[in-house]
Design an enzyme around this catalytic site. Structure first.
Site, short mmCIF file in Angstrom:
data_model
loop_
_atom_site.label_atom_id
_atom_site.label_comp_id
_atom_site.label_asym_id
_atom_site.label_seq_id
_atom_site.Cartn_x
_atom_site.Cartn_y
_atom_site.Cartn_z
N ASP A 177 57.83 12.56 -32.43
CA ASP A 177 58.81 11.57 -32.00
C ASP A 177 58.68 10.40 -32.97
OD1 ASP A 177 60.58 9.85 -30.37
OD2 ASP A 177 60.14 11.26 -28.76
N HIS A 254 65.42 11.61 -32.17
CA HIS A 254 64.01 11.23 -31.96
C HIS A 254 63.16 11.59 -33.17
CE1 HIS A 254 63.73 9.76 -27.76
NE2 HIS A 254 64.75 10.56 -27.53
N GLU A 310 69.04 13.09 -26.54
CA GLU A 310 69.33 11.72 -26.95
C GLU A 310 69.55 11.50 -28.44
OE1 GLU A 310 67.32 8.92 -23.70
OE2 GLU A 310 65.83 9.86 -24.98
N TYR A 400 59.14 11.77 -13.51
CA TYR A 400 58.75 10.96 -14.67
C TYR A 400 57.55 10.09 -14.28
CZ TYR A 400 62.28 12.27 -18.06
OH TYR A 400 63.02 12.96 -18.99
N ASP A 402 55.70 8.26 -15.82
CA ASP A 402 55.46 7.00 -16.53
C ASP A 402 55.96 5.80 -15.73
OD1 ASP A 402 58.08 7.97 -16.97
OD2 ASP A 402 58.25 6.99 -18.93
N GLU A 451 55.04 5.59 -23.83
CA GLU A 451 55.32 4.32 -24.52
C GLU A 451 54.39 3.20 -24.05
OE1 GLU A 451 57.67 6.35 -23.41
OE2 GLU A 451 59.49 6.25 -24.63
C1 ACM Z 1 64.10 12.48 -22.13
O1 ACM Z 1 63.63 11.77 -21.22
N1 ACM Z 1 64.73 11.93 -23.15
C2 ACM Z 1 63.99 13.92 -22.10
#
Ligand code: ACM
Length: 670
Positions: A177, A254, A310, A400, A402, A451
């Protein structure tokens, strides 16, 4: 079968890991459990092993047990092949005071049986019981993002050990990434000599300082990468524990780190100008094929993840090569991306591998053997199933890891949101899909984007116990949900994990949801007419036109459908409440939140005005504040207090941040 039957005696003291977790704390919960009488003692020096299942079972006990020559064993452990199993991962346990019979369908299933036996161990011995077990979903995984913050191999091995304990069978590594390329590719050495290193230790500092790279070995270099040898060893380590590593190489988006090292792969041929590969250039396809060849050589996994999420595609519109390709294909930018993904799907298939991608890849004309990881809405799962693809569900709202797991202000900085253990556990994969489609779901995955997770300890803190909820839903399914029971088992398992040196969040100390949101608020404007002088965002409607006077307050996250969102210049928040008749007023207040990572801000200006005719307003309160970008997460009440008599109340809020959001949950009038 008989040729592999043999009997040995082994020292029983070393048979089982010293969990001492009571059997009532099995996690994931088996499909069927019946308590027996007594315990299979682990204090006798030896047991007799009867293996009728060959190497599938051997893998288990030869790794765990020391052999002994004693012939005086009174207890027996027998391994047999499970016939007519409902799943290759199915196993059965029949445990009495004298014997343990382990029947399993495969080497993996013997491992699961073994993990269960480990969890059945108490001070008195292994609890007698009958267990009949098989997973609800065949893909149960965790994704670790080692790009945003590089983690050592030892850390990944430690997580593999934990994952195996809870019957996960896949580890998805997000290896590439913008924040760093983490896998040695011999043909393209700059990927790891340059794109794996940055001058700042944390993603946040790096991102704020312009996201630049540095060279390996330079004094300011932070980051790292895995050599191919290290990865091969890791793959073998995981395989011994029943876990397949699924590597992810991001494309076409990415990929800013690749464009910095090899700018000729971008549309402009200049570094730091775009995140995406040029999708019209032969060089891009050559590069990615060569990379994937090395990746396939390291990772035997049938599944190779190519990202696909994305992509900005911004530079493609002005790029002669991309334009030519779009013309050739008769497609737009989305079609160009779909074509690129389809190309690599065919490429992987030609090597006997299968493409995995985030749900953006659905757009491509892909082989049916594609696996789609759905991270956005359930409609993406529906689309993927219609195409005949396998679907692994990993929606942001539940998976998720995070996001904050507790009251944000009590937690280390996170990306935002609020995803407590109970919400992860509450996930019913494909709940709103038709029954026939729900049955097609292949699995679920927890994603740990990194992140805001700069250390390995913090990674563990974010993973556990929430990963245990993923394990439970993935294995046990959703028909027998009972959060109180799960929470109790998760606490016991976390105690064990901490004993093993894993840094878990302590769910016993959980503060829970925002107190204001737990019960309705009563006030004078409840249910009154609301006039929106500026519309709320269609993305964050909350309760619609009555949301700001329904007594329902927001929780810790703007995504909980209780906060209403506003975006735009010049007082994007501008509403008038019609109280129906003139009222005595003593306060008008509203709560706002800031979630910097999501570009959500406290208002820079806030005004309250009152009126008796709904036309001529008298401003009673106005306040301004500067935008404080250091507040990652915060909540603020803005209020007028005084004495007034009016029928209409107008509330206005402004943000000066370009593209910034305001979120408000209620206008409380007293
Ligand atoms: C993602 O959260 N962009 C897969």
């Amino acid at each position: 079968m008989n040729k592999s039957l043999y009997t040995i005696a082994v020292a029983v003291g070393s048979l089982f890991m010293a969990t001492d977790v009571n059997a009532q704390n099995l996690l994931p919960k088996p499909q069927s459990f019946k308590a027996g009488k007594g315990y299979f003692s682990t204090s006798n020096p030896t047991v007799k092993i009867v293996n009728e299942a060959g190497t599938d079972a051997e893998n288990i006990y030869t790794r765990s047990w020391h052999q002994s020559n004693s012939a005086s064993a009174k207890q027996t452990i027998k391994f047999t092949k499970l016939q007519n199993a409902s799943s290759p991962e199915a196993y059965r346990l029949h445990i009495t005071a004298d014997s343990i019979v382990v029947s399993a369908a495969s080497a993996d299933a013997f491992r699961y049986a073994w993990q269960t036996i480990g969890q059945l161990k108490t001070k008195q011995g292994i609890m007698a019981c009958d267990i009949d077990d098989a997973p609800a979903y065949k893909w149960r995984s965790i994704m670790l993002d080692v790009s945003r913050h590089f983690e050592p191999i030892s850390f990944i091995k430690k997580q593999i050990d934990v994952m195996a304990q809870y019957k996960f069978n896949r580890l998805h590594l997000h290896l590439t990434d913008a924040a760093g390329w983490r896998i040695e590719i011999k043909r393209y050495p700059l990927l790891t000599r340059m794109a794996a290193w940055r001058p700042e230790r944390t993603w946040k500092e790096w991102s704020n300082n312009g996201a630049k790279y540095t060279m390996e070995g330079s004094a300011d270099a932070h980051g790292g990468y895995y050599t191919q040898d290290e990865l091969r060893e890791l793959v073998a380590y995981a395989a011994e524990r029943g876990i397949t590593i699924v590597p992810e190489i991001e494309m076409p988006g990415h990929s800013a780190e690749v464009m910095a090292a090899y700018p000729e792969l971008s549309c402009t041929h200049k570094p730091y100008e775009q995140m995406d590969f040029c999708a019209g250039s032969v060089a891009t396809y050559d590069f990615l094929e060569n990379v994937l060849k090395e990746v396939m050589d390291i990772f035997p996994s049938k599944y190779i993840h190519v990202g696909g999420d994305e992509a900005a595609k911004q530079s493609w519109g002005d790029c002669p090569l991309c334009q030519r390709k779009m013309k050739e294909l008769g497609c737009d930018k989305d079609g160009l991306q779909a074509n690129l993904i389809a190309h690599f799907g065919r490429f992987l298939n030609s090597y006997g591998r299968q493409l995995v991608g985030w749900d953006e890849v659905i757009a491509g004309n892909l082989a049916r053997n594609t696996t789609v990881m759905v991270w956005r809405g359930l409609e993406k799962a529906h689309e993927a199933i219609e195409h005949g693809y396998d679907v692994v569900l990993s929606p942001g709202a539940y998976c998720y890891l995070d996001a904050y797991q507790d009251a944000p202000l009590s937690q280390p900085e996170a990306i935002g949101g609020y995803l407590p253990l109970e919400k992860v556990y509450s996930y019913v994969p494909g709940e709103d899909l038709p029954e026939a489609e729900r049955k097609m779901i292949t699995g679920i995955q927890g994603n740990l984007w990194a992140e805001y997770i700069p250390t390995p300890e913090h990674m563990e803190y974010m993973l556990y116990p929430r990963a245990l909820a993923i394990a439970e839903v993935g294995w046990n399914g959703t028909e027998h949900k009972n959060y109180a029971d799960f929470r109790r088992r998760a606490i016991a398992q976390c105690d064990l994990l901490r004993h093993q040196g894993v840094n878990t969040f302590d769910i016993r100390r959980e503060k829970g949801e925002r107190p204001e949101s737990v019960k309705p608020t009563k006030h004078k404007a409840l249910g009154c007419k609301v006039i929106y002088n500026r519309p709320y965002s269609k993305q964050y409607v909350a309760g619609g036109d009555q949301s700001l006077v329904d007594g329902i307050r927001g929780g810790w996250t703007y995504g909980d459908k209780k906060w209403q969102g506003f975006i735009g210049k010049d007082y994007c928040l501008d509403v008038t409440l019609d109280l129906g008749s003139q009222q005595n007023l003593s306060s008008v207040s509203a709560d706002f939140m800031q979630a910097y990572g999501a570009w959500v801000f406290f208002p820079e200006a806030f005004k309250v005005s009152v009126s008796n005719d709904g036309k001529n307003f008298n401003e009673v309160y106005s306040t301004t504040s500067t935008v404080d970008k250091s507040i990652q997460s915060g909540y603020r009440t803005l209020a007028w207090k005084g004495h007034s008599k009016a029928r209409y109340v107008r509330v206005q809020g402004n943000t000066i941040m370009d593209g910034g959001w305001l979120f408000i949950d209620e206008i409380v009038v007293k």
